[in-house]
Design an enzyme around this catalytic site. Structure first.
Site, PDB file in Angstrom:
ATOM      1  N   ARG A 141       0.857  -1.185   0.000  1.00  0.00           N
ATOM      2  CA  ARG A 141       0.000   0.000   0.000  1.00  0.00           C
ATOM      3  C   ARG A 141       0.895   1.238   0.000  1.00  0.00           C
ATOM      4  NH1 ARG A 141      -2.378   2.901   4.942  1.00  0.00           N
ATOM      5  NH2 ARG A 141      -3.688   4.410   3.906  1.00  0.00           N
ATOM      6  N   HIS A 161      -2.592  11.023   1.419  1.00  0.00           N
ATOM      7  CA  HIS A 161      -2.012  10.737   2.728  1.00  0.00           C
ATOM      8  C   HIS A 161      -1.370  12.050   3.228  1.00  0.00           C
ATOM      9  CE1 HIS A 161      -0.346   7.311   5.364  1.00  0.00           C
ATOM     10  NE2 HIS A 161       0.097   8.426   5.928  1.00  0.00           N
ATOM     11  N   GLU A 181      -6.695   8.333   7.051  1.00  0.00           N
ATOM     12  CA  GLU A 181      -6.838   8.971   8.359  1.00  0.00           C
ATOM     13  C   GLU A 181      -7.274  10.432   8.259  1.00  0.00           C
ATOM     14  OE1 GLU A 181      -3.236   8.307  10.588  1.00  0.00           O
ATOM     15  OE2 GLU A 181      -3.450   6.143  10.521  1.00  0.00           O
ATOM     16  N   ASN A 241      -6.884   1.497  10.503  1.00  0.00           N
ATOM     17  CA  ASN A 241      -5.517   1.699  11.004  1.00  0.00           C
ATOM     18  C   ASN A 241      -5.590   1.690  12.523  1.00  0.00           C
ATOM     19  OD1 ASN A 241      -5.120   2.208   8.315  1.00  0.00           O
ATOM     20  ND2 ASN A 241      -4.405   4.317   8.560  1.00  0.00           N
ATOM     21  N   TYR A 291      -3.289   1.512  16.299  1.00  0.00           N
ATOM     22  CA  TYR A 291      -2.024   1.496  17.039  1.00  0.00           C
ATOM     23  C   TYR A 291      -2.222   1.261  18.535  1.00  0.00           C
ATOM     24  CZ  TYR A 291       0.131   2.990  12.738  1.00  0.00           C
ATOM     25  OH  TYR A 291       0.569   3.013  11.438  1.00  0.00           O
ATOM     26  N   GLU A 306      -3.069  -0.253   8.361  1.00  0.00           N
ATOM     27  CA  GLU A 306      -1.854   0.127   9.092  1.00  0.00           C
ATOM     28  C   GLU A 306      -1.893  -0.493  10.476  1.00  0.00           C
ATOM     29  OE1 GLU A 306      -0.817   4.272   9.572  1.00  0.00           O
ATOM     30  OE2 GLU A 306      -1.312   4.694   7.474  1.00  0.00           O
TER      31      GLU A 306
HETATM   32  O1  IFM Z   1       3.449   7.342  10.127  1.00  0.00           O
HETATM   33  C1  IFM Z   1       2.083   7.409  10.394  1.00  0.00           C
HETATM   34  C2  IFM Z   1       1.288   7.269   9.121  1.00  0.00           C
HETATM   35  O2  IFM Z   1       1.655   8.217   8.183  1.00  0.00           O
HETATM   36  C3  IFM Z   1      -0.182   7.411   9.398  1.00  0.00           C
HETATM   37  N1  IFM Z   1      -0.602   6.560  10.493  1.00  0.00           N
HETATM   38  C4  IFM Z   1       0.185   6.518  11.680  1.00  0.00           C
HETATM   39  C5  IFM Z   1       1.655   6.310  11.348  1.00  0.00           C
HETATM   40  C6  IFM Z   1       2.489   6.276  12.637  1.00  0.00           C
HETATM   41  O3  IFM Z   1       2.359   7.465  13.332  1.00  0.00           O
END
Ligand code: IFM
Length: 479
Positions: free
Chosen positions: A84, A128, A173, A302, A304, A379
């Site tokens: 991607r 992005h 995002e 995405n 985290y 992500e």
């Molecule tokens: O690096 C970023 C990415 O560009 C978008 N999502 C989170 C990642 C980590 O912060």
């Protein structure tokens, strides 16, 4: 509760599962003045003193623009079957309007052909975060015209690459574009205007809807159109009604503001109530919600780390911990009465707690919220302070453990009925981490920023083995 790190039974994925890695244009390409490319908001922002760690910028980044062939070969050697990446709008349509620059389109055609030649499925993200600076000068995302310009750009790219790219993502995002870009100002263009950030959010939604229609008109019907949301998993610190209301408010501002109109054709009423002192939403014109609420072929998630919130009165007096950089301005318009808390558990180098249960929760939420819509994890990954050993190898057992835990959570969601079709590790290689400059390394591949040499970390070998076999190797392997 963390996912078990070494399950007794092998964790095996469906045969068609996509094992990918993700990147974005400004974070890796460099070559910012080549081929007629003009500045984007990130060129301007990163060259503004004090905006990024050490004044770092993406002028060279990891020079992917010149090294893309080697980078694709490296992905193939690792065993990945999907990639991607994002298109730099300023490379394709330098002023954000008018005819396309062939040199720009040709770069992406060559990249895609190289991927296809190696059996790697490309997934294109149109946006992005790198808006052409001229469009920001004309008002940026708070300006309605930017959405129309985006649809025009989508049509250009769809016509150029739609014959060879099946997977499309309109926006990455949009929360970050709207709220980090226009409210807290820690991202480009660095504005700190809560009303503008909500307007930006609406125009990003509109841009997504118009671009989805433009892509469909420009491309073969078999192609898939999606968007990638960094939907938050928002948890209240207690079941106290005030904390539940705080969590609801952040859920609206993080999630409902996008998935409401995109998936359901309406903004949450509670979002209007939460933001009534900031904006009257009169820029939502007749027909906008219909334009935004386009049928999608998939949804990108995405993930985290989760967020832990309370009502401000219930503040546990922890440090501010919403995980999105430090600014005296909040990225949450209308939520001054909400406090963010440190989430429990080990942390990555970003200070983000590691909690794969959040990924499972997120997948199951969208399985309910958008029944029948295939999901991709577009992500997921972790930054660590990776360093080469004296023998030149880079060992990152923490990242292997992170990936194992999160992939096991994905597999558990599949067993629970979720239709997850692929996973894109963030990120293929170390790169420009926005306001943090090059300080945070998210890559599965280590980049020496002096020589730009690439060295797969042990996590890249581990992940490649998972991709080749469809089964997660034990965490201690691939050293
Ligand atoms: O690096 C970023 C990415 O560009 C978008 N999502 C989170 C990642 C980590 O912060």
């Amino acid at each position: 509760m963390p996912e078990p790190a070494t399950p007794a039974t092998p964790v095996t994925f469906p045969p068609a599962f996509l094992w990918g890695a993700a990147t974005s244009a400004y974070q890796i390409e460099g070559a910012v003045r080549e081929g007629g490319r003009t500045p984007s908001i990130w060129d301007t922002f990163s060259h503004t003193p004090g905006k990024t760690a050490g004044g770092e910028h993406g002028d060279i980044a990891v020079d992917h623009y010149h090294r893309y062939r080697d980078d694709v070969a490296m992905m193939a050697d690792l065993g990945l079957n999907a990639y991607r990446f994002s298109i730099s709008w300023s490379r394709v349509q330098p002023t954000g309007r008018g005819p396309a620059v062939q040199v720009g389109l040709d770069f992406y055609r060559r990249l895609v052909d190289e991927l296809l030649d190696k059996g790697i499925k490309p997934a294109v993200t149109l946006y992005h975060w790198d808006l052409p600076q001229e469009l920001e000068d004309a008002g940026g995302w708070p300006e309605r015209d930017t959405a129309y310009r985006f649809a025009e750009y989508a049509q250009i790219v769809g016509e150029a690459l739609g014959d060879r790219v099946e997977q499309w993502i309109t926006l990455n995002e949009p929360w970050c574009s709207a709220f980090l870009g226009y409210a807290s100002g820690v991202h480009a263009p660095g504005r700190t205007d809560p009303a503008a950030s909500l307007k930006a959010a609406h125009h990003l939604n509109l841009a997504h809807g118009l671009a989805t229609s433009a892509l469909r008109a420009a491309m073969p019907a078999r192609n898939s159109v999606a968007l990638s949301l960094n939907s938050s998993v928002v948890r209240p610190v207690s079941q106290d009604p005030a904390d539940l209301a705080a969590a609801r408010k952040i859920d609206d501002l993080a999630n409902g503001v996008f998935h409401g109109p995109i998936l359901h054709g309406a903004y949450p009423e509670s979002l209007f109530a939460a933001t009534e002192l900031i904006t009257d939403w009169s820029y939502v014109e007749d027909g906008d919600l219909r334009a935004i609420n386009q049928p999608l072929d998939a949804l990108g998630l995405n993930y985290y780390t989760p967020a832990l919130v309370s009502a401000a009165d219930n503040d546990l007096s922890g440090p501010r911990a919403d995980g999105h950089g430090s600014s005296e301005f909040s990225p949450w318009p209308g939520a001054d009465d909400v406090a963010f808390h440190q989430t429990p558990g080990e942390r990555t180098e970003m200070g983000w707690s590691i909690d794969p249960t959040g990924l499972h929760e997120l997948i199951m939420r969208y399985t309910r919220e958008a029944p029948g819509l295939p999901l991709y994890i577009t992500e997921n990954g972790a930054a660590y302070d990776d360093k080469p050993d004296p023998d030149g190898r880079v060992h990152d057992p923490e990242r292997i453990s992170y990936l194992h835990g999160h992939l096991a959570a994905v597999r558990r969601a599949v067993s629970d009925g979720a239709d997850v079709r692929g996973y894109y590790l963030w990120s293929l290689m170390d790169n420009f981490e926005w306001a943090y400059g090059y300080e945070k390394r998210f890559g599965a591949v280590y980049v020496d920023y002096t020589t730009l040499e690439r060295t797969p970390k042990s996590s890249a070998l581990w992940y490649g083995q998972a991709a080749r076999t469809g089964t997660l190797p034990p965490v201690a392997v691939a050293e």
